[in-house]
Structure formats: C-alpha cells, structure tokens
Design an enzyme around this catalytic site. Structure first.
Site, mmCIF file in Angstrom:
data_model
loop_
_atom_site.group_PDB
_atom_site.id
_atom_site.type_symbol
_atom_site.label_atom_id
_atom_site.label_comp_id
_atom_site.label_asym_id
_atom_site.label_seq_id
_atom_site.Cartn_x
_atom_site.Cartn_y
_atom_site.Cartn_z
ATOM 1 N N GLU A 116 -9.356 -31.238 -3.827
ATOM 2 C CA GLU A 116 -10.164 -30.225 -3.141
ATOM 3 C C GLU A 116 -10.616 -30.778 -1.789
ATOM 4 O O GLU A 116 -10.607 -31.996 -1.562
ATOM 5 C CB GLU A 116 -11.394 -29.887 -3.988
ATOM 6 N N LYS A 130 -11.281 -21.039 -7.959
ATOM 7 C CA LYS A 130 -11.981 -21.127 -9.257
ATOM 8 C C LYS A 130 -13.467 -21.352 -9.076
ATOM 9 O O LYS A 130 -14.265 -20.973 -9.941
ATOM 10 C CB LYS A 130 -11.359 -22.209 -10.142
ATOM 11 N N GLY A 141 -2.777 -24.486 -11.660
ATOM 12 C CA GLY A 141 -1.825 -24.398 -10.542
ATOM 13 C C GLY A 141 -0.691 -23.455 -10.865
ATOM 14 O O GLY A 141 -0.904 -22.262 -11.103
ATOM 15 N N LYS A 197 -12.573 -24.386 -14.150
ATOM 16 C CA LYS A 197 -11.352 -23.855 -14.779
ATOM 17 C C LYS A 197 -11.551 -23.583 -16.266
ATOM 18 O O LYS A 197 -11.107 -22.553 -16.772
ATOM 19 C CB LYS A 197 -10.203 -24.836 -14.554
ATOM 20 N N GLY A 206 -0.731 -28.572 -5.821
ATOM 21 C CA GLY A 206 0.310 -28.735 -4.806
ATOM 22 C C GLY A 206 0.782 -27.391 -4.293
ATOM 23 O O GLY A 206 0.624 -26.348 -4.950
ATOM 24 N N GLU A 210 -4.232 -16.075 -10.966
ATOM 25 C CA GLU A 210 -3.344 -16.999 -11.695
ATOM 26 C C GLU A 210 -3.367 -18.407 -11.127
ATOM 27 O O GLU A 210 -3.265 -19.391 -11.869
ATOM 28 C CB GLU A 210 -1.911 -16.450 -11.705
ATOM 29 N N ASP A 255 -14.370 -29.271 -10.809
ATOM 30 C CA ASP A 255 -13.226 -28.365 -10.693
ATOM 31 C C ASP A 255 -12.691 -28.025 -12.091
ATOM 32 O O ASP A 255 -12.427 -26.863 -12.403
ATOM 33 C CB ASP A 255 -12.139 -29.040 -9.834
HETATM 34 N N1 LIG Z 1 -4.392 -27.536 -3.181
HETATM 35 C C1 LIG Z 1 -4.041 -27.170 -4.409
HETATM 36 O O1 LIG Z 1 -3.147 -27.754 -5.036
HETATM 37 C C2 LIG Z 1 -4.719 -26.038 -5.077
HETATM 38 C C3 LIG Z 1 -5.773 -25.369 -4.484
HETATM 39 N N2 LIG Z 1 -6.353 -24.311 -5.118
HETATM 40 C C4 LIG Z 1 -7.416 -23.569 -4.450
HETATM 41 O O2 LIG Z 1 -6.860 -22.896 -3.332
HETATM 42 C C5 LIG Z 1 -7.820 -22.756 -2.303
HETATM 43 C C6 LIG Z 1 -7.263 -23.344 -1.019
HETATM 44 O O3 LIG Z 1 -6.999 -24.707 -1.217
HETATM 45 P P1 LIG Z 1 -6.138 -25.547 -0.156
HETATM 46 O O4 LIG Z 1 -5.024 -24.738 0.367
HETATM 47 O O5 LIG Z 1 -5.851 -26.843 -0.836
HETATM 48 O O6 LIG Z 1 -7.239 -25.768 0.983
HETATM 49 P P2 LIG Z 1 -7.023 -26.267 2.493
HETATM 50 O O7 LIG Z 1 -8.275 -26.972 2.865
HETATM 51 O O8 LIG Z 1 -5.724 -26.991 2.615
HETATM 52 O O9 LIG Z 1 -6.889 -24.909 3.331
HETATM 53 C C7 LIG Z 1 -7.970 -24.065 3.581
HETATM 54 C C8 LIG Z 1 -7.525 -23.020 4.602
HETATM 55 O O10 LIG Z 1 -8.574 -22.070 4.759
HETATM 56 C C9 LIG Z 1 -8.971 -21.983 6.129
HETATM 57 N N3 LIG Z 1 -10.429 -21.848 6.144
HETATM 58 C C10 LIG Z 1 -11.316 -22.505 5.376
HETATM 59 N N4 LIG Z 1 -12.578 -22.103 5.671
HETATM 60 C C11 LIG Z 1 -12.460 -21.171 6.639
HETATM 61 C C12 LIG Z 1 -13.374 -20.378 7.380
HETATM 62 N N5 LIG Z 1 -14.690 -20.483 7.152
HETATM 63 N N6 LIG Z 1 -12.899 -19.523 8.300
HETATM 64 C C13 LIG Z 1 -11.571 -19.437 8.511
HETATM 65 N N7 LIG Z 1 -10.633 -20.141 7.859
HETATM 66 C C14 LIG Z 1 -11.085 -21.008 6.936
HETATM 67 C C15 LIG Z 1 -8.520 -23.285 6.776
HETATM 68 O O11 LIG Z 1 -8.262 -23.022 8.156
HETATM 69 P P3 LIG Z 1 -7.639 -24.155 9.152
HETATM 70 O O12 LIG Z 1 -6.227 -24.350 8.668
HETATM 71 O O13 LIG Z 1 -7.710 -23.531 10.485
HETATM 72 O O14 LIG Z 1 -8.501 -25.365 8.961
HETATM 73 C C16 LIG Z 1 -7.250 -23.587 5.985
HETATM 74 O O15 LIG Z 1 -6.150 -22.932 6.547
HETATM 75 C C17 LIG Z 1 -9.084 -23.438 -2.831
HETATM 76 O O16 LIG Z 1 -9.902 -22.478 -3.438
HETATM 77 C C18 LIG Z 1 -8.539 -24.397 -3.884
HETATM 78 O O17 LIG Z 1 -9.496 -24.701 -4.864
HETATM 79 C C19 LIG Z 1 -5.926 -23.858 -6.328
HETATM 80 C C20 LIG Z 1 -4.891 -24.476 -6.961
HETATM 81 C C21 LIG Z 1 -4.225 -25.630 -6.406
HETATM 82 N N1 LIG Z 2 -7.882 -29.974 -6.835
HETATM 83 C C1 LIG Z 2 -7.233 -29.239 -7.869
HETATM 84 C C2 LIG Z 2 -6.213 -28.320 -7.257
HETATM 85 C C3 LIG Z 2 -5.756 -27.296 -8.172
HETATM 86 O O1 LIG Z 2 -6.505 -26.499 -8.723
HETATM 87 C C4 LIG Z 2 -6.539 -30.191 -8.830
HETATM 88 O O2 LIG Z 2 -6.407 -31.372 -8.497
HETATM 89 O O3 LIG Z 2 -6.173 -29.771 -9.925
HETATM 90 NA NA NA Z 3 -1.991 -20.856 -13.205
#
Ligand SMILES: NC(=O)C1=CN([C@@H]2O[C@H](COP(=O)(O)OP(=O)(O)OC[C@H]3O[C@@H](n4cnc5c(N)ncnc54)[C@H](OP(=O)(O)O)[C@@H]3O)[C@@H](O)[C@H]2O)C=CC1
Ligand SMILES: N[C@@H](CC=O)C(=O)O
Ligand code: NA
Length: 429
Positions: free
Chosen positions: A187, A102, A131, A202, A302, A126, A198
């Site tokens: 985040e 987002k 989420g 959204k 999550g 989506e 955040d």
């Molecule tokens: N967590 C949540 O509940 C939600 C998250 N989101 C969105 O989803 C996205 C991901 O979030 P989330 O999964 O929590 O984040 P994480 O920090 O858990 O995961 C990020 C992943 O991206 C990889 N990564 C990040 N930067 C780089 C880079 N420069 N080069 C290569 N790999 C990279 C990391 O690699 P490595 O594993 O090697 O460190 C890791 O695997 C974000 O945009 C977040 O806002 C949206 C809804 C819900």
């Molecule tokens: N950090 C965000 C993850 C989902 O978008 C939240 O807490 O809602």
């Molecule tokens: Na959604």
C-alpha cells in the site's frame, strides 16, 4: 454505443487496468464496447507507461464523477478521502462504481451500499480482496447457497512475500519490504500491510459476505508481522509449522451465535493447505455446508492480477448495462441491513506458541507449568534448546485454551523472578 469509464487513479492498478482494456484482442468481446473516457490523476507531468490523450487525462476528479457522460466510475486511487466522497458523488449521480479500495469499503461500506441501493446502481469490488483471485463474486453467487462456517486465508500479498523470503532466504524484514514496494504490492503507506490492517479490511469484507451481515471494522482484531522474528520462524519449522499472516472469520460454537473475525500471524501446520502458499500468492479457504472445503488460490497483488479483477467487474457491468432491464440483479447488489455481533478476542479458543527467555534454568519449566496449570492451560510441547547469551530460551506450544485465561497466565509468568522476557506469543492453527 460504448460504455464510458471514468477511472480515478493511474498507479499500479490503474495502469494495469488501462493496459488490459487497451489490449483487448483475444479477450472477451464485450471489452470492445468500452471507452476509457476520462482518467483522473494527481500529477499531469508524471511519466506514464500507457498512452492516453490529453483530453482523457485530468486532475479534476470531481468533474469525472459529475460528468453525465460517464457510465461507470472505477476508483483505483486508494486512501479514505477523497475516494469515499468521490464514490458517493458518483452513486448520487446514478453511476455504477467499481473499486479496489478495501479500506473505504470495510469502513464505509454501510453508507456506500445504502446509497447505491437507493440510487439503483451497483458497487463491485472484486479487486479489493485477494487481488486477481475471484473471491467476492464466488461468495456472492456460486457459493452463496452454502451455510458458511469459516473463511480463512492469506489475504495480504506483501506480508506473505516478506514472511516467505524471511523463511526461505533468511532475508531481513526491511530489505524484503522495500522489494515488495518496488514490485507494486505494498500500500502507499506499507504500515497498513505490515500491521495487518489491510488484511483486517479484507477479512471484514469476506466475513460480511460469508456470514450475511455488516461488520464493524473496529471489531476486527488485527495483529501484524512486526514481532515475527527469524528465531520464531526457525523454531516453528522445527515444531512442524510455518508462520503465515492469516485473516480468519469463523463461528466459534455449534449454534453459530459467536462469530470471530481476526487477523494475526499464525503457526500453520506443514500439512495444512495454506502452509504452502508462498510469495505474493494469496489463498482463501472457505468451509460451508454442504460443499465442504473450497480453496481459492492466485496472485494477491500486483498490476496484472488486480487489473484482471477490476476488468471482470467492468465486464459484469457492461453486460448488465447492455441488457435491457430496469430490475436490479440481487446477486450483484448488497442486501445486508444489520451489523453482525463479533466475539471479543479474549473469548477465542486457540492453541498458542510462546517463547520465553529465562535467567536461570533450574526449576523454571516446572514453575511455568504450574502457573499455566492454575489458569487451565495445558502444554502440548516444551522445547528448551537455544541460548541467547546467558539466557535460556524456552518454547512452549499449548493445547486449546481460552485466550483470556492464557493472557492472565502470561502476566503472572512475566512477573516471575526467573523470567527475563517473553519475546513472542503467536497463535497456532
Ligand atoms: N497495488 C496492488 O497490488 C493492489 C492495490 N489495491 C488497491 O488499489 C488501489 C490503488 O492502489 P495502487 O494502484 O497500488 O496505488 P498507487 O499509489 O500506485 O496509485 C494511486 C493513483 O491514484 C492517484 N491519486 C491518488 N490520490 C489522488 C488524489 N487525491 N487526486 C488525484 N489522483 C490521486 C495517483 O495519481 P498520480 O499517479 O498522479 O500520483 C495514482 O495514479 C488502492 O485502494 C489499493 O489498496 C488492491 C489490490 C491490489
Ligand atoms: N497491499 C496489498 C495489495 C493488494 O490488495 C497486498 O499486499 O496484498
Ligand atoms: Na479478488
């Protein structure tokens, strides 16, 4: 032939998505037509809870978005850069993009969707709002025949989790934030959650869909939950409210010329449908004509919840790719060309809650009332129960007032001899 995915990121959301796609029995049969072709990460040595062959996992994310074999790039890495550039490169190379990001979409959506429309590809998001709750697709499709007048909701799971724990268990802010981080809700930099940024991203996205125009992210007023204390939560409860961080996009006037888009902690009456949304759950209340009110509710963050949203976008694109048509589906594409005008927060008409600490009590309430009256602020209730040391605590709730007028009154009150401080000012729904 299987549709090939290039997934960027294998963190909370990436891992959840790969788990869902690998365990596809009993889900939609089209998921069997997908191949997890490449997954890009930062570290090859980090332990992973999914099994992927060494040919699939790579640190070369540029190679993924430039690989002619990749049909869909799924961006789940977060952050502004290199995520934005990688998405634009994928689009330029004719690939469809799915993202949960987002932050990028709310700031660079104009650039990304313009590029996507030129390239004839889709960008689906989506997972970026609410989420696991389906809200982007409903706004683009099922609800799009309605004239939307308001979209308001709890759109950040981390802060709702924190506020709920503070309210129900009397927990301390920092302890609950650490919990939310451990559970994968927050985040990478949790200030984005805590400071309302955040939620701002959204609500900007929801506003652009509901009110049919791009939103300049800088125009979205954002206030987070740092100043919400246990004292305010307790006073709010006594007055019949619960404190929630709300994202609100609404027309302020009858002829729909003023659009307000904002995020702030809000006193929500106990009887309001958003008051009972607790923990990591999110809910989005949409008001439209002729439908009336619709509330979408579900887990807002999550791994599993977000994986559901990402995979629904994947399914949509797989179905599209398998349908032999070159014509774009206008319900999947973005059709906005102009930016909406956003009304400044000073023009908002709202009720307020304010807590004052006063040095001496005699006549203070009268002086507060007079000063408020001078600015057209009328008071709905005044409570004076608590003491903090020598200081008396006075809590007021106003009737509807123009925010700019209320702030001017507060500046004058702050300067009064008998007022020690104004520890909190919150809006009331
Ligand atoms: N967590 C949540 O509940 C939600 C998250 N989101 C969105 O989803 C996205 C991901 O979030 P989330 O999964 O929590 O984040 P994480 O920090 O858990 O995961 C990020 C992943 O991206 C990889 N990564 C990040 N930067 C780089 C880079 N420069 N080069 C290569 N790999 C990279 C990391 O690699 P490595 O594993 O090697 O460190 C890791 O695997 C974000 O945009 C977040 O806002 C949206 C809804 C819900
Ligand atoms: N950090 C965000 C993850 C989902 O978008 C939240 O807490 O809602
Ligand atoms: Na959604």
């Amino acid at each position: 032939m299987a549709v090939k995915l290039g997934i960027l990121g294998l963190g909370t959301v990436g891992t959840g998505t790969v788990q869902l796609l690998q365990d596809n029995v009993g889900r939609h049969p089209l998921l069997q037509d997908i191949e997890i072709y490449r997954v890009g990460v930062r570290s090859l040595t980090k332990p992973r809870s999914v099994e992927l062959s060494s040919e699939v996992i790579t640190t070369d994310l540029e190679a993924i978005v430039n690989d002619p074999a990749v049909d869909i790039v799924v961006e789940l890495m977060g952050g502004l850069e290199p995520a934005r550039t990688l998405m634009l490169t994928a689009i330029k190379n004719g690939k469809h993009v799915i993202t949960a990001n987002k932050a990028v979409i709310s700031r660079f959506g104009g650039e990304i969707f313009t590029a996507a429309n030129q390239a004839g590809v889709y960008v689906l998001l989506e997972a970026a709002v609410g989420g696991g709750i389906p809200v982007i697709q409903p706004l683009k499709q099922s609800l799009s025949v309605n004239r939307i007048s308001a979209i308001m909701g709890i759109v950040n799971g981390t802060t709702n989790y924190i506020l709920t724990k503070m309210q129900t268990e009397g927990s301390e802010f920092d302890d609950v934030l650490a919990d939310a981080q451990r559970l994968g809700y927050a985040e990478a930099d949790p200030t984005a959650d805590v400071d309302g940024l955040d939620a701002g991203d959204k609500i900007a996205i929801l506003a652009s869909l509901g009110f049919d125009g791009r939103i300049n992210r800088d125009d979205v007023y954002c206030e987070g939950i740092r100043q919400v204390t246990k004292t305010d939560i307790a006073y709010a409860a006594k007055l019949g409210f619960v404190i929630k961080l709300l994202g609100i996009a609404q027309h302020l006037d009858e002829d729909n010329s003023q659009l307000s888009v904002r995020v702030h902690p809000t006193l929500v009456p106990h009887s309001h449908p958003l008051a009972s949304i607790n923990g990591v759950y999110n809910a989005i209340l949409i008001e439209g004509e002729p439908i009336g009110q619709v509330m979408l509710f579900g887990p807002g963050a999550g791994a599993g919840a977000t994986a559901s949203a990402v995979s629904s976008d994947i399914l949509n694109l797989v179905a599209t790719l398998k349908t032999n048509t070159t014509k774009p589906n206008s319900l999947l594409a973005c059709r906005h060309q102009h930016y909406s005008q956003i009304t400044p927060i000073t023009e908002l008409i709202t009720r307020f809650y304010a807590r004052f600490l006063s040095k001496d009590q005699a006549g203070v309430i009268g002086r507060l009332g007079t000063c408020f009256g001078n600015y057209g602020v009328s008071l709905e209730s005044v409570v004076q129960t608590g003491f903090q040391g020598e200081l008396a605590e006075i809590v007021v709730v106003t009737h509807n007032v123009r925010e700019g007028d209320f702030r001017q009154a507060l500046t004058e009150i702050q300067a009064m001899e008998s007022i020690d401080s104004i520890p909190s000012v919150l809006r009331v729904l």
